[in-house]
Design a protein around this motif. Sequence first.
Motif, short mmCIF file in Angstrom:
data_model
loop_
_atom_site.label_atom_id
_atom_site.label_comp_id
_atom_site.label_asym_id
_atom_site.label_seq_id
_atom_site.Cartn_x
_atom_site.Cartn_y
_atom_site.Cartn_z
N PRO A 88 0.85 -1.20 0.00
CA PRO A 88 0.00 0.00 0.00
C PRO A 88 0.88 1.25 0.00
O PRO A 88 2.03 1.22 0.39
N LYS A 89 0.34 2.33 -0.45
CA LYS A 89 1.07 3.58 -0.48
C LYS A 89 1.34 4.04 0.95
O LYS A 89 0.44 4.14 1.77
N THR A 90 2.62 4.28 1.26
CA THR A 90 3.00 4.74 2.60
C THR A 90 3.71 6.07 2.48
O THR A 90 4.13 6.49 1.40
N ARG A 91 3.90 6.70 3.62
CA ARG A 91 4.61 7.96 3.68
C ARG A 91 6.07 7.72 3.32
O ARG A 91 6.66 6.72 3.72
N ALA A 92 6.67 8.57 2.61
CA ALA A 92 8.06 8.38 2.18
C ALA A 92 8.99 8.39 3.38
O ALA A 92 8.86 9.22 4.28
N THR A 93 9.92 7.43 3.41
CA THR A 93 10.88 7.38 4.52
C THR A 93 11.93 8.47 4.37
O THR A 93 12.63 8.77 5.31
N ARG A 94 12.04 9.04 3.22
CA ARG A 94 13.00 10.10 2.99
C ARG A 94 12.71 11.31 3.87
O ARG A 94 13.62 12.01 4.29
N THR A 95 11.46 11.57 4.17
CA THR A 95 11.08 12.72 4.99
C THR A 95 11.72 12.62 6.37
O THR A 95 12.26 13.60 6.88
N LYS A 96 11.69 11.46 6.97
CA LYS A 96 12.26 11.27 8.30
C LYS A 96 13.77 11.49 8.28
O LYS A 96 14.32 12.15 9.14
N LYS A 97 14.43 10.96 7.28
CA LYS A 97 15.87 11.12 7.17
C LYS A 97 16.22 12.59 6.94
O LYS A 97 17.16 13.11 7.53
N THR A 98 15.46 13.26 6.08
CA THR A 98 15.72 14.67 5.81
C THR A 98 15.54 15.51 7.07
O THR A 98 16.34 16.40 7.34
N LEU A 99 14.50 15.22 7.84
CA LEU A 99 14.29 15.94 9.10
C LEU A 99 15.46 15.73 10.04
O LEU A 99 15.97 16.67 10.66
N GLY A 100 15.91 14.50 10.17
CA GLY A 100 17.06 14.20 11.03
C GLY A 100 18.31 14.89 10.56
O GLY A 100 19.07 15.45 11.36
N ASP A 101 18.53 14.87 9.25
CA ASP A 101 19.71 15.54 8.69
C ASP A 101 19.66 17.05 8.94
O ASP A 101 20.67 17.67 9.30
N ASP A 102 18.49 17.64 8.74
CA ASP A 102 18.32 19.08 8.97
C ASP A 102 18.57 19.44 10.43
O ASP A 102 19.23 20.44 10.74
N PHE A 103 18.03 18.62 11.33
CA PHE A 103 18.20 18.87 12.76
C PHE A 103 19.68 18.80 13.14
O PHE A 103 20.20 19.69 13.82
N LEU A 104 20.37 17.76 12.68
CA LEU A 104 21.79 17.62 13.00
C LEU A 104 22.62 18.74 12.40
O LEU A 104 23.58 19.21 13.01
N ALA A 105 22.25 19.19 11.22
CA ALA A 105 22.96 20.31 10.61
C ALA A 105 22.78 21.58 11.44
O ALA A 105 23.73 22.36 11.64
N ALA A 106 21.57 21.81 11.95
CA ALA A 106 21.31 22.99 12.78
C ALA A 106 22.08 22.91 14.10
O ALA A 106 22.66 23.91 14.55
N VAL A 107 22.10 21.73 14.71
CA VAL A 107 22.85 21.55 15.96
C VAL A 107 24.33 21.76 15.71
O VAL A 107 25.03 22.41 16.49
N ARG A 108 24.83 21.22 14.60
CA ARG A 108 26.25 21.36 14.26
C ARG A 108 26.61 22.84 14.09
O ARG A 108 27.62 23.32 14.59
N ALA A 109 25.77 23.59 13.37
CA ALA A 109 26.03 25.01 13.14
C ALA A 109 25.99 25.78 14.46
O ALA A 109 26.84 26.65 14.71
#
Length: 131
Positions: A29-50
Amino acid sequence: MADEAAAGPARRNAKPARRKPVAKAALAPKTRATRTKKTLGDDFLAAVRADFRAHGAGVIAEVRADKPDQYLKIVLSVLPRDFDAAINHLDALSDEEIRSRIRSLETVLGPFLAEGADRGEDGISGAAGGA
């Protein structure tokens, strides 16, 4: 009957018809893209790093001075779980056991040590004499 006996082995040797593989996308069945979760995590870590690059050292120094318990929590959170804090195994030995080990090491290393080494009355050199 002869026809049935002849037909029997022929059926066993016949290969079954190959099925066409069914596309996995059609089954799931059509599910929510898992890429969204990874992108959120990457964005959060980038903000913390900065943020850490901009303010990290100063904030850590303040936390260490003002809230040492929180500072220790931070340190413990970044250490590996299987970290062995017992670094100095000589703490468990008595002074005489340590002197005995030093004597045995000096016996082995004697030829490599300087001949004119300052040795005490018990045969242990310099600061290792315990005096």
